[in-house]
Scaffold this motif. Structure first.
Motif, PDB file in Angstrom:
ATOM      1  N   TYR A  72      -5.222  -4.474   3.878  1.00 38.57           N
ATOM      2  CA  TYR A  72      -6.438  -3.683   3.703  1.00 38.57           C
ATOM      3  C   TYR A  72      -7.159  -3.576   5.047  1.00 38.57           C
ATOM      4  CZ  TYR A  72      -5.888  -4.302  -1.349  1.00 38.57           C
ATOM      5  OH  TYR A  72      -5.414  -4.285  -2.641  1.00 38.57           O
ATOM      6  N   CYS A  73      -8.026  -2.581   5.154  1.00 36.99           N
ATOM      7  CA  CYS A  73      -8.807  -2.418   6.376  1.00 36.99           C
ATOM      8  C   CYS A  73     -10.184  -1.874   6.005  1.00 36.99           C
ATOM      9  CB  CYS A  73      -8.107  -1.469   7.344  1.00 36.99           C
ATOM     10  SG  CYS A  73      -8.901  -1.352   8.966  1.00 36.99           S
ATOM     11  N   VAL A  74     -11.235  -2.442   6.615  1.00 36.69           N
ATOM     12  CA  VAL A  74     -12.604  -2.081   6.252  1.00 36.69           C
ATOM     13  C   VAL A  74     -13.450  -1.878   7.508  1.00 36.69           C
ATOM     14  CG1 VAL A  74     -12.507  -3.269   4.032  1.00 36.69           C
ATOM     15  CG2 VAL A  74     -13.253  -4.529   6.053  1.00 36.69           C
ATOM     16  N   GLY A  75     -14.559  -1.165   7.319  1.00 37.71           N
ATOM     17  CA  GLY A  75     -15.519  -0.986   8.401  1.00 37.71           C
ATOM     18  C   GLY A  75     -15.009  -0.104   9.522  1.00 37.71           C
ATOM     19  N   GLU A  76     -15.425  -0.434  10.732  1.00 37.35           N
ATOM     20  CA  GLU A  76     -15.103   0.383  11.893  1.00 37.35           C
ATOM     21  C   GLU A  76     -13.612   0.424  12.172  1.00 37.35           C
ATOM     22  OE1 GLU A  76     -16.554   0.878  16.567  1.00 37.35           O
ATOM     23  OE2 GLU A  76     -17.329  -0.761  15.327  1.00 37.35           O
ATOM     24  N   ALA A  77     -12.899  -0.646  11.854  1.00 39.44           N
ATOM     25  CA  ALA A  77     -11.453  -0.672  12.064  1.00 39.44           C
ATOM     26  C   ALA A  77     -10.756   0.421  11.274  1.00 39.44           C
ATOM     27  CB  ALA A  77     -10.893  -2.041  11.679  1.00 39.44           C
ATOM     28  N   ALA A  78     -11.351   0.827  10.154  1.00 36.92           N
ATOM     29  CA  ALA A  78     -10.812   1.899   9.327  1.00 36.92           C
ATOM     30  C   ALA A  78     -11.503   3.232   9.603  1.00 36.92           C
ATOM     31  CB  ALA A  78     -10.964   1.542   7.850  1.00 36.92           C
ATOM     32  N   GLY A  79     -12.162   3.351  10.749  1.00 42.01           N
ATOM     33  CA  GLY A  79     -12.945   4.553  11.005  1.00 42.01           C
ATOM     34  C   GLY A  79     -14.018   4.733   9.951  1.00 42.01           C
ATOM     35  N   PHE A  80     -14.506   3.579   9.421  1.00 40.64           N
ATOM     36  CA  PHE A  80     -15.498   3.542   8.342  1.00 40.64           C
ATOM     37  C   PHE A  80     -15.004   4.283   7.103  1.00 40.64           C
ATOM     38  CE2 PHE A  80     -18.607   1.407  10.850  1.00 40.64           C
ATOM     39  CZ  PHE A  80     -18.414   1.862  12.141  1.00 40.64           C
TER      40      PHE A  80
END
Length: 537
Positions: free
Chosen positions: A495-503
């Motif tokens: 999974y990826c969250v926040g800025e790492a996922a381009g929000f």
């Protein structure tokens, strides 16, 4: 030396706001959580610990109280138009819609329930050069800044740790994410002090490591070829946001998209007491200041004015002949309008000192102006424009600013007022008047007046540079915050969250943010991830 092994249900990599909310919600869902962060314990919270705390929220009770007619449909139209979202970018489009439809319940209401309060006014930012940005005010400010928000999330996370289900590893860097039989089994983290390695065993891994803009090497490598780039820039991002874990995720099949889209700021200057190399402060530029090139000439023909299109401002500044610009103003303007983004220099909001905040808003923040004049060599003050020009040249070790040119620049602006307030014809004045129609902006924006107005001095010049801040691109994710591979399928367990996922989605904002979409984006993506994980992935 034996490698220590820690086992949990969920491994969260990164202790910024997105990572903290992920850990908090997972603990409440009964999960055993390991949270890994590279920084020291007192810096847990990442960039959010230092952020101002503005949030773009849609359809809130505060908007209703101020008679702001906002709806998710209206906000989505603004978002898609201003961000120039690609209609074929399915996940960016879906995350944009998810944000505007859920920011009220999933962010505003949720934070109120967590004990967070907002200031009693909604500000109007990023209006767009032609009214193509926020069509109504949406910018809500956390009372206590994002530092209060971060500390509250940490406290709630600790309180949710019943039975010792939370392990927080400070000062550890994840170097490898491990996979067996096509599924993740955890990661390897190295103690940045001792060099000791730990195996962190978990069937689910959430990446919350921030963006890439903390590394100028990464920012420059991904800078769009069709946009101007200054020779030098300051760093307003977190220095640990270096993009290395993005590459690790790519090695597992994840897709990095829109890495060249960034939300930088056009008016930064070096931190007088830098926390790391190249550390800059981002100002909230004074609307009434004249924005000049390195020679002291007003940049035009369309003047640069903050509050309308930050993306455009950055491109205009980056296209200048030298990698700095000047803001020319006087003490009257600075006391009412000058501000620095972040918790550090917004003491009254940060420490929730409402009477003092109100006093400085009404009478001027002379305290901050005096502080910067004393602390920063890039904040110049003089009683005369010729004396100011000499100081500008001394700072740049040049003769770039001809005192006569600086005087002519001020005189040309002031000529707008030669016949009172009826015969001016200047776009900066028009934009200031438009901004002052909205009450909260009127409190922080001077009525238009000559720069050389008697009693308004002394004069001030601030040397500004472009400053990097947030990544708008990142790892592509679906609405469950699952990392997607090149075929659009979830990478099992990742999974990826926040800025790492381009929000969200790898770039939910497109090319431009409506501003204040980042902290809520961290919360929305984190909560979506945990709902998926707690529901069985």
């Amino acid at each position: 030396m034996n490698t220590q092994t820690l086992t949990s249900d969920l491994l969260v990599i990164g202790g910024g706001l997105a990572g903290l909310v992920t850990a908090l919600e997972a603990l409440r869902a009964g999960q055993r959580v390991t949270l890994v962060d590279r920084d020291t314990p007192e810096r847990l919270g990442g960039l959010a610990l230092w952020a101002f705390g503005g949030m773009a929220l849609v359809g809130t009770p505060l908007q209703a109280r101020m008679k702001i007619p906002d709806t998710p449909e209206r906000a989505l139209r603004d978002w898609q138009r201003f961000g120039e979202l690609d209609p074929d970018d399915t996940w960016a489009q879906q995350w944009a819609r998810y944000y505007v439809e859920h920011s009220r319940a999933q962010v505003y209401d949720w934070l109120i329930g967590e004990g967070i309060r907002f200031m009693p006014a909604v500000n109007w930012v990023e209006r767009g050069l032609q009214g193509d940005g926020n069509s109504v005010p949406r910018y809500h400010i956390v009372w206590g800044t994002a530092r209060e928000l971060t500390r509250r999330m940490i406290a709630q996370m600790r309180a949710a740790d019943t039975g010792g289900r939370l392990t927080v590893l400070h000062g550890h860097r994840v170097t490898e994410v491990e996979r067996q039989g096509g599924r993740l089994v955890g990661a390897v983290a190295v103690d940045t002090g001792s060099g000791a390695a730990r195996r962190l065993v978990a069937p689910m891994v959430v990446l919350a490591m921030g963006g890439i803009n903390g590394s100028h090497e990464q920012a420059r490598a991904h800078w769009p070829a069709d946009r101007p780039r200054p020779a030098t820039m300051l760093n307003g991002a977190h220095p640990f946001a270096d993009g290395k874990l993005h590459q690790v995720a790519a090695g597992l099949g994840g897709q990095i998209v829109r890495a060249g889209e960034m939300w930088n700021y056009a008016a930064g200057f070096p931190h007088p007491f830098a926390h790391f190399e190249g550390h800059g402060l981002s100002t909230i530029p004074c609307k009434s200041a004249l924005w000049l090139n390195h020679k002291g000439e007003r940049i035009g023909p369309e003047p640069l004015v903050t509050g309308f299109d930050t993306h455009w401002l950055c491109q205009r500044v980056a296209a200048q002949e030298k990698p700095w610009t000047w803001h020319l103003l006087n003490w009257r303007i600075a006391a009412k309008e000058f501000a620095i983004s972040g918790a550090e220099h917004n003491q009254r909001i940060r420490d929730r000192q409402f009477p003092l905040f109100l006093k400085e808003t009404l009478l001027g923040n002379h305290r901050l102006v005096r502080q910067m004049a004393a602390e920063s060599p890039h904040f110049l003050v003089d009683d005369t424009l010729s004396g100011l020009a000499a100081k500008m040249n001394a700072l740049t070790a040049s003769h770039d600013v001809d005192p006569a040119v600086l005087q002519a620049t001020a005189d040309a602006f002031d000529a707008n007022f030669a016949q009172g307030n009826k015969l001016h014809n200047d776009d900066q004045i028009r934009r200031i008047q438009h901004a002052r129609q909205w009450g909260p902006d009127k409190l922080r924006t001077c009525a238009p007046a000559p720069l050389q107005k008697p009693g308004a001095g002394p004069f001030i010049a601030i040397q500004m540079q472009l400053i990097t801040r947030k990544s708008l691109g990142g790892l592509r994710t679906d609405l469950h915050s699952r990392v997607l591979d090149g075929a659009g399928a979830p990478v099992p367990g990742l999974y990826c969250v926040g800025e790492a996922a381009g929000f969200g989605g790898g770039g939910a904002s497109g090319k431009r943010s409506l501003e204040g979409t980042f902290l809520p984006g961290c919360i929305l993506t984190a909560r979506a991830a945990v709902r998926s994980i707690a529901g069985g992935g």
